[in-house]
Design a protein around this motif. Structure first.
Motif, PDB file in Angstrom:
ATOM      1  N   GLU A 136      19.903  56.919  30.107  1.00 13.23           N
ATOM      2  CA  GLU A 136      21.149  57.375  30.938  1.00 13.23           C
ATOM      3  C   GLU A 136      21.345  56.522  32.032  1.00 13.23           C
ATOM      4  O   GLU A 136      22.595  56.461  32.432  1.00 13.23           O
ATOM      5  CB  GLU A 136      20.750  58.852  31.130  1.00 13.23           C
ATOM      6  N   ARG A 137      20.430  55.894  32.576  1.00 21.54           N
ATOM      7  CA  ARG A 137      20.715  55.044  33.821  1.00 21.54           C
ATOM      8  C   ARG A 137      21.479  54.002  33.509  1.00 21.54           C
ATOM      9  O   ARG A 137      22.145  53.433  34.491  1.00 21.54           O
ATOM     10  CB  ARG A 137      19.418  54.575  34.591  1.00 21.54           C
ATOM     11  N   GLY A 138      21.551  53.490  32.472  1.00 23.20           N
ATOM     12  CA  GLY A 138      22.249  52.240  32.032  1.00 23.20           C
ATOM     13  C   GLY A 138      23.574  52.475  31.292  1.00 23.20           C
ATOM     14  O   GLY A 138      24.118  51.682  30.855  1.00 23.20           O
ATOM     15  N   PHE A 139      24.072  53.870  31.242  1.00 17.79           N
ATOM     16  CA  PHE A 139      25.316  54.205  30.640  1.00 17.79           C
ATOM     17  C   PHE A 139      26.484  53.669  31.587  1.00 17.79           C
ATOM     18  O   PHE A 139      26.403  53.834  32.798  1.00 17.79           O
ATOM     19  CB  PHE A 139      25.554  55.713  30.434  1.00 17.79           C
ATOM     20  N   ASN A 140      27.313  53.184  31.238  1.00 19.25           N
ATOM     21  CA  ASN A 140      28.665  52.559  31.844  1.00 19.25           C
ATOM     22  C   ASN A 140      29.605  53.643  31.337  1.00 19.25           C
ATOM     23  O   ASN A 140      29.822  54.430  30.489  1.00 19.25           O
ATOM     24  CB  ASN A 140      29.015  51.202  31.412  1.00 19.25           C
ATOM     25  N   ARG A 141      30.809  53.622  32.416  1.00 16.16           N
ATOM     26  CA  ARG A 141      32.045  54.602  32.135  1.00 16.16           C
ATOM     27  C   ARG A 141      32.679  53.908  30.856  1.00 16.16           C
ATOM     28  O   ARG A 141      33.027  52.652  30.712  1.00 16.16           O
ATOM     29  CB  ARG A 141      32.716  54.548  33.232  1.00 16.16           C
ATOM     30  N   ILE A 142      33.230  54.800  30.206  1.00 19.06           N
ATOM     31  CA  ILE A 142      34.012  54.378  29.158  1.00 19.06           C
ATOM     32  C   ILE A 142      35.384  53.727  29.311  1.00 19.06           C
ATOM     33  O   ILE A 142      35.966  54.438  30.412  1.00 19.06           O
ATOM     34  CB  ILE A 142      34.365  55.530  28.052  1.00 19.06           C
ATOM     35  N   LYS A 143      35.386  52.572  29.086  1.00 20.09           N
ATOM     36  CA  LYS A 143      36.796  51.819  29.567  1.00 20.09           C
ATOM     37  C   LYS A 143      38.187  52.690  29.067  1.00 20.09           C
ATOM     38  O   LYS A 143      38.122  53.110  27.930  1.00 20.09           O
ATOM     39  CB  LYS A 143      36.921  50.658  28.946  1.00 20.09           C
ATOM     40  N   GLY A 144      39.056  53.067  29.791  1.00 18.50           N
ATOM     41  CA  GLY A 144      39.806  53.782  29.480  1.00 18.50           C
ATOM     42  C   GLY A 144      39.769  55.384  29.561  1.00 18.50           C
ATOM     43  O   GLY A 144      40.400  56.315  28.780  1.00 18.50           O
ATOM     44  N   HIS A 145      38.789  55.837  30.244  1.00 19.10           N
ATOM     45  CA  HIS A 145      38.243  57.085  30.375  1.00 19.10           C
ATOM     46  C   HIS A 145      39.309  58.244  31.062  1.00 19.10           C
ATOM     47  O   HIS A 145      39.060  59.371  30.336  1.00 19.10           O
ATOM     48  CB  HIS A 145      37.072  57.380  31.279  1.00 19.10           C
ATOM     49  N   ALA A 146      40.130  57.854  31.808  1.00 13.47           N
ATOM     50  CA  ALA A 146      41.265  58.612  32.093  1.00 13.47           C
ATOM     51  C   ALA A 146      42.066  59.297  30.920  1.00 13.47           C
ATOM     52  O   ALA A 146      42.532  60.356  30.844  1.00 13.47           O
ATOM     53  CB  ALA A 146      42.191  57.718  32.906  1.00 13.47           C
ATOM     54  N   ASP A 147      42.092  58.474  29.906  1.00 10.91           N
ATOM     55  CA  ASP A 147      42.763  58.922  28.607  1.00 10.91           C
ATOM     56  C   ASP A 147      42.188  59.793  27.565  1.00 10.91           C
ATOM     57  O   ASP A 147      42.400  60.106  26.607  1.00 10.91           O
ATOM     58  CB  ASP A 147      43.632  57.689  27.861  1.00 10.91           C
ATOM     59  N   LEU A 148      40.704  60.269  28.060  1.00 13.31           N
ATOM     60  CA  LEU A 148      39.978  60.980  27.019  1.00 13.31           C
ATOM     61  C   LEU A 148      40.616  62.309  26.761  1.00 13.31           C
ATOM     62  O   LEU A 148      40.529  62.798  25.945  1.00 13.31           O
ATOM     63  CB  LEU A 148      38.527  61.127  27.651  1.00 13.31           C
ATOM     64  N   PRO A 149      41.403  62.968  27.732  1.00 17.89           N
ATOM     65  CA  PRO A 149      41.928  64.498  27.608  1.00 17.89           C
ATOM     66  C   PRO A 149      42.677  64.174  26.223  1.00 17.89           C
ATOM     67  O   PRO A 149      43.180  65.200  25.472  1.00 17.89           O
ATOM     68  CB  PRO A 149      42.598  64.785  28.809  1.00 17.89           C
ATOM     69  N   ALA A 150      43.757  62.862  25.930  1.00 16.29           N
ATOM     70  CA  ALA A 150      44.586  62.837  24.978  1.00 16.29           C
ATOM     71  C   ALA A 150      43.879  62.733  23.683  1.00 16.29           C
ATOM     72  O   ALA A 150      44.126  63.441  22.756  1.00 16.29           O
ATOM     73  CB  ALA A 150      45.307  61.721  25.344  1.00 16.29           C
ATOM     74  N   LEU A 151      42.641  62.368  23.740  1.00 16.29           N
ATOM     75  CA  LEU A 151      41.779  62.306  22.608  1.00 16.29           C
ATOM     76  C   LEU A 151      41.121  63.518  22.217  1.00 16.29           C
ATOM     77  O   LEU A 151      41.400  64.026  20.973  1.00 16.29           O
ATOM     78  CB  LEU A 151      40.780  60.989  22.768  1.00 16.29           C
ATOM     79  N   LEU A 152      40.902  64.310  22.941  1.00 16.59           N
ATOM     80  CA  LEU A 152      40.325  65.588  22.994  1.00 16.59           C
ATOM     81  C   LEU A 152      41.308  66.593  22.353  1.00 16.59           C
ATOM     82  O   LEU A 152      41.230  67.528  21.635  1.00 16.59           O
ATOM     83  CB  LEU A 152      39.861  66.215  24.101  1.00 16.59           C
ATOM     84  N   LYS A 153      42.598  66.477  22.908  1.00 20.99           N
ATOM     85  CA  LYS A 153      43.837  67.137  22.461  1.00 20.99           C
ATOM     86  C   LYS A 153      44.218  67.008  21.109  1.00 20.99           C
ATOM     87  O   LYS A 153      44.393  67.578  20.129  1.00 20.99           O
ATOM     88  CB  LYS A 153      45.248  66.804  23.401  1.00 20.99           C
ATOM     89  N   ASN A 154      44.203  65.641  20.736  1.00 24.67           N
ATOM     90  CA  ASN A 154      44.625  65.136  19.348  1.00 24.67           C
ATOM     91  C   ASN A 154      43.351  65.407  18.481  1.00 24.67           C
ATOM     92  O   ASN A 154      43.636  65.670  17.295  1.00 24.67           O
ATOM     93  CB  ASN A 154      44.932  63.568  19.505  1.00 24.67           C
ATOM     94  N   LEU A 155      42.259  65.506  18.812  1.00 24.55           N
ATOM     95  CA  LEU A 155      41.124  65.881  17.797  1.00 24.55           C
ATOM     96  C   LEU A 155      41.110  67.349  17.529  1.00 24.55           C
ATOM     97  O   LEU A 155      40.833  67.822  16.393  1.00 24.55           O
ATOM     98  CB  LEU A 155      39.652  65.787  18.526  1.00 24.55           C
ATOM     99  N   ALA A 156      41.959  68.126  18.441  1.00 29.28           N
ATOM    100  CA  ALA A 156      41.991  69.542  18.207  1.00 29.28           C
ATOM    101  C   ALA A 156      43.240  69.925  17.136  1.00 29.28           C
ATOM    102  O   ALA A 156      43.409  71.102  16.617  1.00 29.28           O
ATOM    103  CB  ALA A 156      42.083  70.447  19.546  1.00 29.28           C
ATOM    104  N   LEU A 157      44.239  69.082  17.213  1.00 26.91           N
ATOM    105  CA  LEU A 157      45.318  69.344  16.254  1.00 26.91           C
ATOM    106  C   LEU A 157      44.854  69.493  14.693  1.00 26.91           C
ATOM    107  O   LEU A 157      44.499  68.624  14.025  1.00 26.91           O
ATOM    108  CB  LEU A 157      46.367  68.199  16.355  1.00 26.91           C
TER     109      LEU A 157
END
Length: 176
Positions: A136-157
């Motif tokens: 876990e120490r080597g994990f990097n932030r997902i590029k575009g992480h600010a847009d993850l809520p849009a992905l979660l919203k669309n996964l629930a459709l």
């Protein structure tokens, strides 16, 4: 996999498919193929994704039938993320399996020398937890992480399940 998670959406790794297809092409065609793959990676939305995939197919078929067959084998699984209509800022990270493979490679490196996997003392869970905490120490932030809520919203459709073979419309799909 769909037997265990029948409502899963499957996204094939564009990096691996691209590498695979380069093996079918002459070196002189690699530049144009790279341009078309980049266009697919940057496409935002289902229509743009389908158009970029079709352009790639049109380019490959006259050059090599096996390359066209390989692309057809991956088919719609190459544009699953595009079908979710999320911002293209997430494509760089989520269209590749590198993030998952990095975790698995580092996990194997942490557990390679473990020789005490005793079931009666729950050693498997302990070694796994310890290794994953180290990884876990080597994990990097997902590029575009600010847009993850849009992905979660669309996964629930629930509308995502219509027209996608093997998915049940009664439950929202989960990404894997």
């Amino acid at each position: 996999m769909l037997g265990l998670w029948p409502d899963a959406l499957i996204q094939r790794c564009l990096v691996h498919k691209e590498r695979n297809l380069y093996g079918y092409l002459r070196k002189g065609d690699h530049g144009e193929a790279a341009r078309l793959w980049e266009r697919l990676r940057l496409a935002q939305g289902e229509d743009a994704g389908r158009e970029a995939l079709e352009q790639l197919r049109i380019f490959l078929l006259p050059l090599n039938a096996a390359a066209g067959a390989s692309l057809a084998e991956a088919g719609e699984d190459l544009i699953t993320l595009h079908k979710l209509n999320v911002p293209a800022t997430l494509n760089l990270t989520l269209l590749s399996t590198n993030a998952i493979e990095n975790v698995m490679r580092n996990y194997r490196g942490q557990t390679a020398r473990v020789s005490r996997w005793r079931l009666e003392t729950n050693q498997i869970s302990r070694w796994t937890a310890s290794a994953l905490l180290h990884v876990e120490r080597g994990f990097n932030r997902i590029k575009g992480h600010a847009d993850l809520p849009a992905l979660l919203k669309n996964l629930a459709l629930p509308s995502l399940t219509s027209g996608v073979e093997g998915l049940r419309p009664s439950t929202p799909p989960r990404a894997i």
